[in-house]
Design a protein around this motif. Structure first.
Motif, mmCIF file in Angstrom:
data_model
loop_
_atom_site.group_PDB
_atom_site.id
_atom_site.type_symbol
_atom_site.label_atom_id
_atom_site.label_comp_id
_atom_site.label_asym_id
_atom_site.label_seq_id
_atom_site.Cartn_x
_atom_site.Cartn_y
_atom_site.Cartn_z
ATOM 1 N N LEU A 160 96.813 46.654 -40.587
ATOM 2 C CA LEU A 160 96.986 45.429 -39.816
ATOM 3 C C LEU A 160 98.455 45.153 -39.525
ATOM 4 O O LEU A 160 98.807 44.626 -38.467
ATOM 5 C CB LEU A 160 96.355 44.246 -40.560
ATOM 6 N N LYS A 161 99.337 45.527 -40.455
ATOM 7 C CA LYS A 161 100.766 45.269 -40.276
ATOM 8 C C LYS A 161 101.340 46.000 -39.076
ATOM 9 O O LYS A 161 102.382 45.618 -38.546
ATOM 10 C CB LYS A 161 101.534 45.685 -41.536
ATOM 11 N N PHE A 162 100.685 47.059 -38.622
ATOM 12 C CA PHE A 162 101.237 47.879 -37.559
ATOM 13 C C PHE A 162 100.466 47.757 -36.243
ATOM 14 O O PHE A 162 100.746 48.485 -35.302
ATOM 15 C CB PHE A 162 101.253 49.344 -38.011
ATOM 16 N N SER A 177 97.833 49.966 -31.428
ATOM 17 C CA SER A 177 98.360 50.997 -32.329
ATOM 18 C C SER A 177 97.915 50.733 -33.762
ATOM 19 O O SER A 177 97.766 49.589 -34.184
ATOM 20 C CB SER A 177 99.894 51.019 -32.262
ATOM 21 N N ILE A 178 97.696 51.809 -34.495
ATOM 22 C CA ILE A 178 97.441 51.727 -35.926
ATOM 23 C C ILE A 178 98.189 52.872 -36.598
ATOM 24 O O ILE A 178 98.672 53.789 -35.932
ATOM 25 C CB ILE A 178 95.932 51.812 -36.265
ATOM 26 N N VAL A 179 98.286 52.802 -37.907
ATOM 27 C CA VAL A 179 98.913 53.877 -38.664
ATOM 28 C C VAL A 179 97.837 54.620 -39.431
ATOM 29 O O VAL A 179 97.052 54.022 -40.175
ATOM 30 C CB VAL A 179 99.986 53.336 -39.634
ATOM 31 N N ASN A 180 97.769 55.926 -39.226
ATOM 32 C CA ASN A 180 96.813 56.763 -39.949
ATOM 33 C C ASN A 180 97.234 56.833 -41.411
ATOM 34 O O ASN A 180 98.319 57.318 -41.728
ATOM 35 C CB ASN A 180 96.785 58.164 -39.328
ATOM 36 N N GLU A 181 96.385 56.351 -42.298
ATOM 37 C CA GLU A 181 96.761 56.294 -43.711
ATOM 38 C C GLU A 181 96.886 57.679 -44.340
ATOM 39 O O GLU A 181 97.614 57.864 -45.316
ATOM 40 C CB GLU A 181 95.734 55.459 -44.484
ATOM 41 N N ALA A 182 96.212 58.673 -43.787
ATOM 42 C CA ALA A 182 96.256 60.014 -44.377
ATOM 43 C C ALA A 182 97.620 60.664 -44.192
ATOM 44 O O ALA A 182 98.227 61.157 -45.140
ATOM 45 C CB ALA A 182 95.163 60.889 -43.760
ATOM 46 N N ASP A 183 98.142 60.669 -42.951
ATOM 47 C CA ASP A 183 99.419 61.345 -42.697
ATOM 48 C C ASP A 183 100.535 60.395 -42.291
ATOM 49 O O ASP A 183 101.630 60.830 -41.946
ATOM 50 C CB ASP A 183 99.250 62.421 -41.617
ATOM 51 N N LYS A 184 100.254 59.065 -42.290
ATOM 52 C CA LYS A 184 101.245 58.035 -41.974
ATOM 53 C C LYS A 184 101.794 58.146 -40.554
ATOM 54 O O LYS A 184 102.891 57.678 -40.267
ATOM 55 C CB LYS A 184 102.410 58.075 -42.985
ATOM 56 N N ALA A 215 108.152 51.024 -37.255
ATOM 57 C CA ALA A 215 108.688 49.791 -36.685
ATOM 58 C C ALA A 215 108.406 49.766 -35.194
ATOM 59 O O ALA A 215 109.315 49.689 -34.377
ATOM 60 C CB ALA A 215 110.180 49.691 -36.973
ATOM 61 N N LEU A 216 107.144 49.835 -34.869
ATOM 62 C CA LEU A 216 106.741 49.831 -33.468
ATOM 63 C C LEU A 216 106.651 48.400 -32.964
ATOM 64 O O LEU A 216 106.005 47.551 -33.580
ATOM 65 C CB LEU A 216 105.394 50.535 -33.322
ATOM 66 N N LYS A 232 110.326 50.410 -29.774
ATOM 67 C CA LYS A 232 110.313 50.487 -31.228
ATOM 68 C C LYS A 232 111.711 50.235 -31.777
ATOM 69 O O LYS A 232 112.713 50.326 -31.055
ATOM 70 C CB LYS A 232 109.800 51.847 -31.686
ATOM 71 N N TYR A 233 111.736 49.886 -33.064
ATOM 72 C CA TYR A 233 113.005 49.677 -33.750
ATOM 73 C C TYR A 233 113.555 51.005 -34.238
ATOM 74 O O TYR A 233 112.855 51.772 -34.912
ATOM 75 C CB TYR A 233 112.833 48.734 -34.938
#
Length: 384
Positions: A160-162, A177-184, A215-216, A232-233
């Motif tokens: 959710l943060k991303f 956008s989301i972050v894949n928890e497996a490979d970040k 930091a998208l 992005k930052y």
């Protein structure tokens, strides 16, 4: 040749020379005059549009309880109802003259962050946002007209943060956008409102500091869904990258630092507008890689849906409207002063401008947790 014949011959030569000279001069003058006349006629028309007719407060006396997202139609706004400084649980329609509201979404067991995690389509028909249902986060696409919702996907608390969600200017593509928890890795979904399916892309790493890739700030997709701007930052500086989707990845073609507000708009299919860290408004053309300076020393800006007009602020709390013509900004006119804008939006018919923000004094005050938008004011400026 007698005297009379010589006189006729000489007169004929003089006439021909005058005609030739006149034609050459006329061509040069005509090009300038035609352009000037066309611009002047347009200027007169558009200057009359920027004459302020009426200014309407939005939900006067309750401005700290609503946050306008944009327009539903030329006479109605879509707003968030806020209960405290972090969360909101209602989506409302505020009809002209903007003194009362109708609830469109009211789920007390579902909450979503009030500002940066909700995306209203430019046509005002659908909104996308994360909700909590049965202790889990899901992404929903909600129809503001029909009241039905569509599940886009499930996400975890960490993901959710991303999450960042934006629409293409023609309201066809929703990007999140989301972050894949497996490979970040950052994964970007582009949802097609016409086909009702999602294409997934990965944002490639191009450095050693992995934190920068999470930091998208935002993604802005073109109207055909083929090109995009990634904001992005990078080392505490907002950067934009313009490029295209290639396979399942994003291929960057151009980079430029951007202002802290981070706003980017597609002027048309091959050109974007953005404000640099120097406060100047630039246009970048993908066809020839040319950067053009449009305006100096501005803050927030917004383009009308048809890309004919621009609203922008200068000196903090002075709001201007102008005509956008190619790489020129014409007929600038100050339309309001006294609010530092946090949000601006043109109505679909360009006859009104939504303006939300705070006075300098209110911004300097600490925000109380019992108030969602302390000092926030929202106005609708109607033009003649």
């Amino acid at each position: 040749m007698n005297m009379r014949s010589r006189a006729v011959y000489l007169a004929l030569i003089i006439v021909i020379c005058c005609l030739l000279a006149g034609c050459q001069g006329a061509n040069k003058v005509e090009t300038i005059i035609i352009d000037d006349k066309e611009d002047q006629q347009a200027s007169n028309d558009e200057l009359s549009l920027f004459e302020v007719k009426t200014i309407y407060p939005v939900m006067e006396g309750k401005s700290d309880q609503v946050y306008p997202l944009g327009w539903s139609n030329e006479n109605a706004l879509i707003t968030l109802g806020a209960e405290n400084y972090k969360f909101a649980s209602t989506i409302n329609r505020v009809e002209f003259p903007y003194v009362s509201q109708t609830k469109l979404w009211d789920e007390r067991n579902s909450i979503f962050l009030f500002n940066n995690l909700i995306a209203l389509s430019p046509d005002g028909k659908e909104a996308a946002f994360p909700v909590v249902e049965n202790g889990a986060f899901t992404l929903k696409l909600f129809s503001l007209a029909g009241g039905n919702s569509e599940l886009l996907g499930e996400i975890t608390t960490d993901q959710l943060k991303f999450v960042r969600m934006t629409w293409s200017s023609n309201s066809r593509f929703l990007t999140y956008s989301i972050v894949n928890e497996a490979d970040k890795q950052v994964k970007i979904g582009v949802y097609d409102r016409e086909t009702r399916d999602t294409k997934w892309y990965s944002l490639a790493q191009n450095g050693s500091n992995s934190k920068e890739f999470f930091a998208l700030h935002s993604i802005h997709v073109s109207n055909d869904g083929e090109s995009a701007v990634i904001v992005k930052y990078v080392a505490r500086q907002l950067m934009l990258e313009v490029g295209q989707w290639s396979g399942d990845k994003f291929k960057s073609k151009y980079e430029h630092p951007i202002s802290s507000e981070g706003w980017v708009e597609w002027i048309h299919q091959d050109q974007i507008a953005f404000v640099g860290p120097d406060g100047n408004l630039y246009a970048y053309d993908l066809r020839n890689a040319v950067v053009s300076l449009l305006l100096r020393d501005i803050g927030l800006f917004r383009l009308s849906d048809d890309r004919k007009f621009i609203a922008f602020c200068q000196d903090g709390d002075s709001v201007f409207a102008a005509r956008l013509y190619g790489n020129n900004v014409l007929n600038m006119k100050q339309i309001y002063q006294g609010i530092i804008p946090a949000q601006m939006a043109w109505s679909p018919d360009n006859g009104k401008l939504l303006l939300s923000g705070s006075k300098k004094y209110d911004i300097a005050q600490p925000m109380a947790e019992t108030q969602a938008f302390k000092g926030m004011q929202s106005l609708v400026i109607e033009f003649n």
